[in-house]
Scaffold this active site. Structure first.
Site, PDB file in Angstrom:
ATOM      1  N   GLU A  99     -59.658  42.834  -4.892  1.00 42.19           N
ATOM      2  CA  GLU A  99     -58.702  43.132  -3.808  1.00 42.19           C
ATOM      3  C   GLU A  99     -59.235  42.620  -2.475  1.00 42.19           C
ATOM      4  O   GLU A  99     -60.447  42.539  -2.270  1.00 42.19           O
ATOM      5  CB  GLU A  99     -58.497  44.649  -3.700  1.00 42.19           C
ATOM      6  CG  GLU A  99     -57.212  45.150  -4.328  1.00 42.19           C
ATOM      7  CD  GLU A  99     -55.940  44.762  -3.561  1.00 42.19           C
ATOM      8  OE1 GLU A  99     -55.963  43.803  -2.771  1.00 42.19           O
ATOM      9  OE2 GLU A  99     -54.922  45.437  -3.769  1.00 42.19           O
ATOM     10  N   ASP A 100     -58.313  42.321  -1.590  1.00 39.39           N
ATOM     11  CA  ASP A 100     -58.720  41.936  -0.237  1.00 39.39           C
ATOM     12  C   ASP A 100     -58.973  43.176   0.619  1.00 39.39           C
ATOM     13  O   ASP A 100     -59.973  43.274   1.314  1.00 39.39           O
ATOM     14  CB  ASP A 100     -57.662  41.028   0.424  1.00 39.39           C
ATOM     15  CG  ASP A 100     -56.245  41.591   0.331  1.00 39.39           C
ATOM     16  OD1 ASP A 100     -56.030  42.654  -0.296  1.00 39.39           O
ATOM     17  OD2 ASP A 100     -55.331  40.955   0.891  1.00 39.39           O
ATOM     18  N   ASP A 103     -55.993  50.062   1.774  1.00 35.92           N
ATOM     19  CA  ASP A 103     -55.533  50.779   2.963  1.00 35.92           C
ATOM     20  C   ASP A 103     -55.127  52.199   2.530  1.00 35.92           C
ATOM     21  O   ASP A 103     -55.980  53.074   2.420  1.00 35.92           O
ATOM     22  CB  ASP A 103     -54.384  49.977   3.574  1.00 35.92           C
ATOM     23  CG  ASP A 103     -53.882  50.526   4.902  1.00 35.92           C
ATOM     24  OD1 ASP A 103     -54.517  51.430   5.447  1.00 35.92           O
ATOM     25  OD2 ASP A 103     -52.843  50.047   5.395  1.00 35.92           O
ATOM     26  N   GLY A 105     -54.223  52.937  -0.385  1.00 30.35           N
ATOM     27  CA  GLY A 105     -54.683  53.057  -1.764  1.00 30.35           C
ATOM     28  C   GLY A 105     -53.554  52.979  -2.773  1.00 30.35           C
ATOM     29  O   GLY A 105     -53.796  52.955  -3.981  1.00 30.35           O
ATOM     30  N   THR A 107     -51.419  50.535  -3.575  1.00 30.96           N
ATOM     31  CA  THR A 107     -51.396  49.310  -4.387  1.00 30.96           C
ATOM     32  C   THR A 107     -52.466  49.379  -5.474  1.00 30.96           C
ATOM     33  O   THR A 107     -52.196  49.109  -6.650  1.00 30.96           O
ATOM     34  CB  THR A 107     -51.635  48.064  -3.499  1.00 30.96           C
ATOM     35  OG1 THR A 107     -50.680  48.069  -2.440  1.00 30.96           O
ATOM     36  CG2 THR A 107     -51.508  46.787  -4.300  1.00 30.96           C
ATOM     37  N   LEU A 108     -53.661  49.756  -5.063  1.00 31.07           N
ATOM     38  CA  LEU A 108     -54.766  49.807  -6.018  1.00 31.07           C
ATOM     39  C   LEU A 108     -54.536  50.861  -7.094  1.00 31.07           C
ATOM     40  O   LEU A 108     -54.783  50.607  -8.278  1.00 31.07           O
ATOM     41  CB  LEU A 108     -56.082  50.065  -5.271  1.00 31.07           C
ATOM     42  CG  LEU A 108     -57.324  50.112  -6.149  1.00 31.07           C
ATOM     43  CD1 LEU A 108     -57.472  48.822  -6.953  1.00 31.07           C
ATOM     44  CD2 LEU A 108     -58.556  50.344  -5.287  1.00 31.07           C
ATOM     45  N   PHE A 152     -54.870  46.194  12.252  1.00 32.32           N
ATOM     46  CA  PHE A 152     -54.345  45.166  11.361  1.00 32.32           C
ATOM     47  C   PHE A 152     -55.242  43.941  11.438  1.00 32.32           C
ATOM     48  O   PHE A 152     -55.504  43.405  12.506  1.00 32.32           O
ATOM     49  CB  PHE A 152     -52.904  44.797  11.710  1.00 32.32           C
ATOM     50  CG  PHE A 152     -52.227  44.131  10.551  1.00 32.32           C
ATOM     51  CD1 PHE A 152     -51.776  44.884   9.471  1.00 32.32           C
ATOM     52  CD2 PHE A 152     -52.087  42.757  10.515  1.00 32.32           C
ATOM     53  CE1 PHE A 152     -51.190  44.266   8.375  1.00 32.32           C
ATOM     54  CE2 PHE A 152     -51.490  42.132   9.417  1.00 32.32           C
ATOM     55  CZ  PHE A 152     -51.037  42.894   8.352  1.00 32.32           C
ATOM     56  N   ARG A 165     -53.874  32.956   7.006  1.00 31.81           N
ATOM     57  CA  ARG A 165     -54.668  33.108   5.778  1.00 31.81           C
ATOM     58  C   ARG A 165     -55.863  32.155   5.763  1.00 31.81           C
ATOM     59  O   ARG A 165     -56.868  32.410   5.105  1.00 31.81           O
ATOM     60  CB  ARG A 165     -53.811  32.830   4.536  1.00 31.81           C
ATOM     61  CG  ARG A 165     -52.742  33.876   4.265  1.00 31.81           C
ATOM     62  CD  ARG A 165     -52.206  33.711   2.847  1.00 31.81           C
ATOM     63  NE  ARG A 165     -50.941  34.396   2.626  1.00 31.81           N
ATOM     64  CZ  ARG A 165     -50.819  35.683   2.271  1.00 31.81           C
ATOM     65  NH1 ARG A 165     -51.901  36.423   2.132  1.00 31.81           N
ATOM     66  NH2 ARG A 165     -49.640  36.214   2.071  1.00 31.81           N
TER      67      ARG A 165
END
Ligand code: XMP
Ligand code: MG
Length: 175
Positions: A99-100, A103, A105, A107-108, A152, A165
């Site tokens: 993962e990048d 935040d 959590g 998504t993870l 951010f 990116r």
């Protein structure tokens, strides 16, 4: 840059040193020669994956997943859906989610559950960045690069509206 200021939070050298150390730590955590499946979470983790994979001195395989969470651009909501699954059969394999940033959590937590259903032998997580202040889901990050404040950040794969990116540093985006 288009009315926005970038402040370097983590320089290229700082990132590269940490990624090299993470690669060695990860390799030490997987004795033996069975391939380690690096599952990169698109798109933000692609730059980290490219450097990390080359910093791990053991056999690896590379695969990709993609998930999207609904919400405004700088604040992710809790609702996550899978938009691309791994192509490999990871049943019985050692899987490391790459993962990048973690935040809230959400998504993870979602991806972990999803991949766990494929019954890998082991399932761990490496995240370049850990932003713990807004964590709402309990998630374990087995290997973390840096803890960052609740701001951010962009660069080194991370975007704002698909821009930045390709920055070599991780920067705070100030409005
Ligand atoms: P959650 O809240 O699910 O968020 O842990 C994970 C995803 O939210 C995005 N995210 C960011 N993206 N700069 C970014 O470019 C940030 O500071 C940031 N914070 C969260 C990102 O897509 C991540 O995978
Ligand atoms: Mg991401």
């Amino acid at each position: 840059m288009i009315g926005r200021n970038l402040k370097v939070l983590l320089s290229e050298a700082t990132i590269q040193n940490r990624v090299r150390a993470l690669g060695l730590e990860i390799a030490a955590g997987y004795p033996g020669d069975d391939p380690l499946y690096l599952v990169c979470v698109l798109k933000g983790s692609c730059v980290f994956l490219a450097d990390l994979a080359r910093a791990i001195p053991r056999p690896v395989r590379i695969d990709f997943v993609s998930a999207s969470s609904y919400g405004s651009e700088t604040v992710s909501s809790g609702e996550v859906t899978l938009t691309k699954d791994v192509a490999s059969d990871v049943g019985g394999a050692d899987v490391l989610i790459v993962e990048d940033i973690v935040d809230t959590g959400a998504t993870l937590a979602f991806l972990r559950d999803h991949l766990a259903r494929k019954q890998p032998r082991s399932l761990r997580v490496v995240s370049l960045l850990d932003k713990p202040e807004r964590r709402s889901q309990e998630v374990t990050i087995d290997y973390a690069g840096f803890t960052v404040p609740d701001e951010f950040v962009v660069g080194y794969g991370l975007d704002f509206d698909e821009a930045y990116r390709n920055l070599r540093d991780v920067c705070v985006l100030e409005s």
